[in-house]
Design a protein around this motif. Structure first.
Motif, PDB file in Angstrom:
ATOM      1  N   THR A   1       0.836  -1.203   0.000  1.00  0.00           N
ATOM      2  CA  THR A   1       0.000   0.000   0.000  1.00  0.00           C
ATOM      3  C   THR A   1       0.868   1.250   0.000  1.00  0.00           C
ATOM      4  O   THR A   1       0.629   2.189  -0.759  1.00  0.00           O
ATOM      5  CB  THR A   1      -0.900   0.021   1.259  1.00  0.00           C
ATOM      6  OG1 THR A   1      -1.563  -1.230   1.335  1.00  0.00           O
ATOM      7  CG2 THR A   1      -1.901   1.138   1.196  1.00  0.00           C
ATOM      8  N   ALA A   2       1.874   1.252   0.860  1.00  0.00           N
ATOM      9  CA  ALA A   2       2.745   2.427   0.943  1.00  0.00           C
ATOM     10  C   ALA A   2       3.437   2.670  -0.393  1.00  0.00           C
ATOM     11  O   ALA A   2       3.541   3.805  -0.862  1.00  0.00           O
ATOM     12  CB  ALA A   2       3.787   2.232   2.046  1.00  0.00           C
ATOM     13  N   GLN A   3       3.882   1.592  -1.011  1.00  0.00           N
ATOM     14  CA  GLN A   3       4.571   1.709  -2.291  1.00  0.00           C
ATOM     15  C   GLN A   3       3.641   2.299  -3.348  1.00  0.00           C
ATOM     16  O   GLN A   3       4.020   3.158  -4.119  1.00  0.00           O
ATOM     17  CB  GLN A   3       5.048   0.312  -2.719  1.00  0.00           C
ATOM     18  CG  GLN A   3       6.069   0.310  -3.816  1.00  0.00           C
ATOM     19  CD  GLN A   3       7.288   1.117  -3.434  1.00  0.00           C
ATOM     20  OE1 GLN A   3       7.721   1.114  -2.282  1.00  0.00           O
ATOM     21  NE2 GLN A   3       7.827   1.863  -4.370  1.00  0.00           N
ATOM     22  N   LYS A   4       2.404   1.840  -3.323  1.00  0.00           N
ATOM     23  CA  LYS A   4       1.426   2.324  -4.289  1.00  0.00           C
ATOM     24  C   LYS A   4       1.174   3.815  -4.062  1.00  0.00           C
ATOM     25  O   LYS A   4       1.131   4.602  -4.998  1.00  0.00           O
ATOM     26  CB  LYS A   4       0.126   1.524  -4.124  1.00  0.00           C
ATOM     27  CG  LYS A   4      -0.817   1.649  -5.294  1.00  0.00           C
ATOM     28  CD  LYS A   4      -2.002   0.708  -5.136  1.00  0.00           C
ATOM     29  CE  LYS A   4      -3.303   1.409  -5.458  1.00  0.00           C
ATOM     30  NZ  LYS A   4      -3.963   2.065  -4.330  1.00  0.00           N
ATOM     31  N   LEU A   5       1.025   4.190  -2.790  1.00  0.00           N
ATOM     32  CA  LEU A   5       0.760   5.592  -2.478  1.00  0.00           C
ATOM     33  C   LEU A   5       1.949   6.465  -2.870  1.00  0.00           C
ATOM     34  O   LEU A   5       1.784   7.597  -3.298  1.00  0.00           O
ATOM     35  CB  LEU A   5       0.455   5.748  -0.987  1.00  0.00           C
ATOM     36  CG  LEU A   5      -0.970   5.360  -0.617  1.00  0.00           C
ATOM     37  CD1 LEU A   5      -1.105   5.198   0.877  1.00  0.00           C
ATOM     38  CD2 LEU A   5      -1.947   6.409  -1.121  1.00  0.00           C
TER      39      LEU A   5
END
Lengths: 574, 580
Positions: free
Chosen positions: A182-186
């Motif tokens: 999720t963090a990577q996507k954000l």
């Protein structure tokens, strides 16, 4: 994984050997300390005198152990690294090779780039901790056996601790992975917002929307912050927990050890051994976690790599050379049908004959199939049906090298390499400086190239950012012209060039040094008027072919398209 | 700026960070207590508890409590650190983002767009990743080193000195490995960038590469960059492993010293068995920090560099400033613009515009013509205060431009740029960017008034059609249409238009002309003209050459001035338009 081992069997064995050595030495250290306690330290303290020989040998044993350990580390880490880096390079090369030969596959550039970069790393990074993990298996087995030999009660701690750490690790990975994803996507989204916002800086400023954009950016940034904190929480819990587990086990083992000591089942030396062992073995066990944690990422990366590598390259290239007789090329297009999605045809039964040495203009509204037709003429697109012949040789049979030697294409959007002006024009071909300047003059680019700081040797920025659109188009044109092509395809290649200059360029081409067949796509009437003949396209069909005047008089659609310029669309020099 | 200075500047900008970090440091000290607990309890049990089960139980219980307390403290520390760090970095990102938008076009043009983006993304990420991955380790490692030393000194100062002596050479050796290591990892990053550049060229330039038959050569170029990356990765790794092994070697030497000297001391009655064993445990606490130092220091340098690049942005003073409270609002009604001796030059000193004096009457239509680089666009950017002039005075309706509040200025003065930039969103959202409170009905009405309702209804999802990245699902001409509706909604009193140069398809051309006609009606309009008709229909034409205003007047007057720049322009214009 198996593939990597098969690719580099020797290095992998070396890495595993190093890792096993390291593991055995780690277990050995614990026993050495136990032995030293029992045979050297305790007697010395008890008798209050030093057995020099024993002491020296103890020192030597410790030294030998640490040297062995270092050898193990060197072997494991160096070999593991070399192996991973070689895999990176191997697959980057394969992916790049494929990308160079294969059309863009309808995927965005950024996406393909990440296959060559992060996906390759994701797929093979796992190679680095892999030998460590293999070695650790050996360590755990040896450690448990050794513990049982020492004392069954103390061994239970090892038996309980090792699997517990192992499972904690698995749990850790499974909890952490979705959060990091999720963090990577954000992170990608934050970057996208920033990129877009700065791209549109002029409009943001012109409309005074700085505040609005800030809010938009902050929303994403705050989402990223929350995701990062959530990742941090998990890490903050698991990492100390993983430290605490062996410590607690050691302390508990000490207590049980004392009880066993009372019953005479173990010695003080055994106690030292066990305590040290529990502490030392815990850390390498975490390498399992790394391997398991990497596994999903590795598989995903590998699948994306396969997606690129397995894409079909279509029929084998032709072998018939296109005769280089210095004469212009004749083009025949017969019943050409082409569709991008296999359903909606973009070209429907196109038939055109372009006599050698003539200039033909393709005219039609947006989406009528002009660009598709031009790109099929140079084999960038493969038709579903029909045939294209150059000098009566079917295009598919022509040897690619001889095709690019004699046919030059300049597309709608100009592409310049991040290299010098000269290299952009010659593109690895050997042309004299005179030839380059002649092409530049023909493309009306000589003047501004001369004005560049280093002339021909000026390095252009990435994708030619330092030049205006018109200048870039003129360089791309010179790149085609320097080759003195027998067939020249210009797909709206001068759209950003000043109309006056465009006209001069096209006129120059016609009276140019070599006889050339020219196919050009143009909107401007002035450009169209320079063609010998016009082919008018509507919805993927050639509706009419003839001189401009003929078509103007007989084809209402053509007249509508062309006269649209005449009234108030005349353009001024910019 | 040195690393230390950038840290200080950064701390000042994000005060929460400094405060949160100090709490984290204290927690870190507590968090390492548990690590020292094991060696200590080993010593106590071996020396006092070996014969007494209940005493041993007490020690073990105390140690267990210490370990659990450590766990809690470590968790609290991590969460605290991450919260503070991420919170401050999010603020830093937002501040830098805002600052970049506040900088004038003059600054923005001098920076590569990608580099601006990385200031608020990758550069901040390096700091965040450092704090998340290494920051916690760094704090714990240092605290661990300190506590282990204290515990050792408590047991035996002499032996402690020996251990420290074993590790001392590292102080000399490590920097000698770390410096080339840092350089080498920088190399890896640079070469990875080169590699990606080469691959991306091959992909984006794919058609050119294939049609010019240079596949092999381009492939070879990529190969070369891939090999370079591999070589520097291996070199970097090798240095890292050496640094790692150096720590292990020092630990080995220290253990030999403990065994030999420990026994000798023990015989003298200065060291017990428990203390001896505790030392063996404590030495292992030394190894990890030393080994981590190699990675941590490397990352720290990256993070500091990233931090510095963000701070550079914050250090740029916005040169076009909103007068805010002290400013004035533009009086209502059509705007009149006056330039008095206005000059502009770039930071490099290259003059772009010199001594321009001109009046634009309220409600008039003015066309600006001239060659590329004649100063047309600069004139437009000064008029809309996207940049400030280097000299001279600009007033709008008698109010000095720099005294007009941004709120009022941006509402009344709107520029429609040439490229018709659109956001990756629906047409509706893009148009609403012109007036944030516009309702769907307002927007539909705007399309209708501008004669674009038929075009809109021909789109797959009407107002809700996605325009794609930079609006690229639409043609260049269609992007212009959307930009015109956006400007119409903004309803400015002064409209500055930069006409597109590239040819678009005829149907769209006609729509554009009609929509522009409606848009400009009743407003003061300044158009950078690329079309003959625009100049012909203007109330006044301003002709620029080499940064100077050389001719002005009505089209017919200017054409009549034989041999003048405009007359020549017009002649070549007509030639190309009526060539058929």
């Amino acid at each position: 994984m198996g593939r990597a081992i098969a690719d580099e069997p020797r290095i992998f064995s070396l890495a595993v050997a190093g890792s096993v050595l390291f593991s055995l030495v780690t277990v050995g250290t614990a026993y050495a300390f136990g032995a030293i306690t029992e045979h050297v330290v305790q007697p010395a303290l008890k008798r209050d005198e030093v057995d020099v020989a024993a002491l020296v040998s103890a020192g030597l044993v410790v030294l030998a152990i640490s040297i062995l350990k270092i050898i193990g580390i060197l072997g494991r880490r160096l070999a593991g690294g070399v192996m991973a880096f070689r895999q990176f390079a191997r697959y980057r090369r394969r992916v790049a090779n494929k990308l160079v030969r294969l059309p863009a596959q309808g995927r965005p550039t950024g996406d393909l780039l990440s296959v060559a970069n992060s996906d390759v790393e994701a797929a093979w990074f796992i190679i680095m901790p892999l030998p460590f993990a293999v070695g650790t298996v050996a360590m755990v087995v040896v450690a448990i056996v050794a513990l049982f030999v020492t004392d069954w009660a103390l061994a239970l701690f090892g038996l309980a601790l090792f699997p517990l750490i192992f499972f904690m690790n698995m749990l850790y990975s499974s909890v952490l992975t979705p959060r990091t994803r999720t963090a990577q996507k954000l992170r990608g989204e934050v970057s996208a917002v920033a990129h877009e916002s700065f791209d549109g800086a002029l409009i943001v400023k012109a409309l005074g929307r700085g505040e609005h954009e800030s809010v938009r950016f902050e929303t994403k940034v705050n989402q990223l912050r929350d995701a990062q904190v959530s990742v941090g929480r998990i890490r903050g819990l698991f990492n100390p927990a993983m430290d605490a587990l062996p410590a607690l086990a050691t302390v508990a083992a000490l207590f049980v050890g004392v009880v066993r000591l009372q019953s005479g089942a173990v010695t003080i030396a055994d106690l030292v051994t066990v305590a040290y062992l529990l502490t030392a073995v815990a850390f390498p066990l975490r390498s399992f976690g790394w391997v398991l944690g990497e596994l999903p990422r590795s598989i995903a990366g590998w699948e994306r790599i396969r997606g690129v590598l397995d894409a079909s390259e279509g029929p084998a290239p032709g072998t018939t050379p296109l005769a280089n007789n210095g004469q212009p090329i004749r083009v025949d297009v017969k019943d050409l049908v082409l569709s991008y999605d296999g359903q909606q045809p973009v070209l429907r039964d196109v038939n055109v004959a372009i006599p050698a040495g003539k200039t033909i203009a393709l005219v039609g509204a947006t989406g009528s199939g002009k660009t598709t037709l031009v790109q099929s003429l140079i084999n960038l697109l493969k038709p579903q049906r029909g045939e294209i012949q150059l000098d009566n040789v079917p295009l598919g049979d022509i040897e690619p090298a001889s095709l690019s030697e004699r046919v030059a294409w300049v597309g709608q959007s100009t592409f310049l390499f991040d290299d010098t002006v000269a290299q952009n024009i010659t593109l690895y071909g050997s042309f004299s400086e005179d030839e380059i300047w002649r092409a530049l003059e023909l493309a009306h680019a000589a003047e501004f190239v001369q004005a560049l700081p280093d002339g021909l040797n000026t390095r252009l920025g990435e994708r030619g950012v330092s030049l205006s659109g018109g200048q870039r188009q003129r360089l791309a044109l010179a790149r085609a012209l320097v080759r003195r092509p027998a067939l020249l395809l210009l797909d709206d290649a001068t759209s950003a060039v000043d109309p006056k200059v465009e006209r001069a360029i096209l006129k120059g081409l016609r009276s140019g040094v070599s006889e050339t067949t020219v196919v050009l796509v143009a909107y401007r009437r002035a450009s169209i008027s320079l063609a010998d003949e016009v082919a008018y396209l509507e919805e993927g069909r050639i509706l009419a072919q003839g001189s401009h005047d003929e078509l103007l008089a007989t084809v209402p659609g053509y007249a509508a398209v062309v006269t649209a310029y005449e009234t108030n669309m005349a353009e001024a020099p910019s | 700026m040195s690393t230390w200075q950038s840290l200080k500047r950064g701390m000042a900008l994000t005060p929460g960070l400094a405060k949160g970090l100090s709490v984290a440091v204290i927690l870190a000290l507590i968090a390492t207590l548990g690590r020292v607990a094991v060696p200590v309890v080993v010593q106590l049990v071996l020396d006092d508890g070996a014969d007494d089960v209940s005493q041993a139980a007490g020690y073990a219980a105390a140690a267990a409590v210490a370990i659990v307390a450590t766990l809690v403290a470590a968790y609290a520390m991590s969460v605290q650190l991450v919260k503070v760090a991420e919170g401050s970095l999010a603020k830093l990102r937002a501040m830098a983002f805002r600052r970049i938008h506040d900088l004038s076009m003059r600054h923005q043009q001098e920076q590569q767009r990608g580099s601006l983006v990385s200031r608020v993304t990758g550069d901040v990420d390096t700091v965040s990743q450092f704090l998340q991955n290494n920051g916690v380790f760094l704090l714990i490692s240092v605290a661990q080193l300190v506590l282990a030393t204290i515990a050792m000194a408590w047991y035996s100062p002499v032996l402690t000195l020996l251990v420290l002596a074993a590790f001392a050479p590292l102080i000399w050796i490590l920097p000698r490995i770390l410096r080339p290591l840092a350089a080498s990892s920088l190399e890896v990053r640079k070469e990875t960038g080169d590699m990606l550049g080469a691959v991306s060229e091959a992909v984006i330039g794919g058609p050119v590469v294939r049609s010019y038959g240079v596949t092999e050569q381009v492939g070879a170029t990529i190969d070369k960059t891939v090999r370079k990356v591999q070589q520097s990765q291996i070199r970097t790794q090798r240095l890292g492993v050496f640094a790692f092994s150096a720590g292990e070697l020092a630990a080995g030497v220290a253990m030999v010293a403990i065994v030999v000297a420990g026994v000798l001391l023990g015989v003298g009655g200065k060291l017990t068995l428990g203390e001896f064993t505790a030392f063996l445990f404590l030495v292992t606490l030394f190894v990890a920090p030393v080994q981590l130092a190699t990675e941590v220091l490397n990352e720290a340098q990256n993070a500091a560099a990233g931090y510095r690049r963000v701070l550079e942005i914050m250090d740029m003073e916005p040169d076009v400033v909103d007068p805010g409270e002290t400013g004035q609002d533009l009086p209502p009604g059509p705007v009149r613009a006056e330039f008095a001796d206005v000059s502009f030059e770039y930071v490099s000193g290259r003059p772009v515009l010199t001594d321009v004096t001109v009046n634009v009457a309220a409600g008039s239509r003015v066309a600006i013509v001239g060659q590329t680089g004649s100063g047309k666009t600069t004139f437009a950017k000064l008029l809309t205060r996207l940049m400030d002039p280097s000299a001279g005075r600009i007033t709008l309706s008698a109010v000095p431009l720099e005294q007009i509040r941004f709120n009022s200025l941006r509402k009344s003065v709107v520029m429609v740029p040439q490229d018709g930039f659109l956001f990756d969103a629906t047409i509706l959202e893009n148009v609403r960017f012109g007036r944030l409170d516009a309702s769907n009905e307002d927007i539909e009405l705007a399309f209708e008034v501008l004669g674009l309702a038929d075009w809109l209804s021909g789109l797959p999802a009407g107002l809700y059609t996605e325009v794609g990245e930079r609006g690229e699902s639409l043609s260049a001409g269609e992007r212009q249409l959307v930009a015109i509706v956006r400007a119409y909604l903004a309803d400015p009193a002064l409209l500055v238009l930069d006409e597109a140069t590239s040819a678009v398809d005829p149907a769209t051309e006609q729509r554009l002309a009609r929509a522009l006609d409606t848009l400009t009606h009743g407003r003061t309009t300044v158009t950078i003209a690329h079309r003959l008709s625009t100049a012909e229909q203007a109330d006044e034409v301003l002709v620029f050459e080499a940064g100077a205003l050389v001719q002005r007047g009505h089209h017919l007057e200017l054409v009549a001035e034989e041999g003048s720049i405009y007359a020549n322009l017009h002649a070549s214009w007509r030639a190309s338009a009526h060539a058929v």
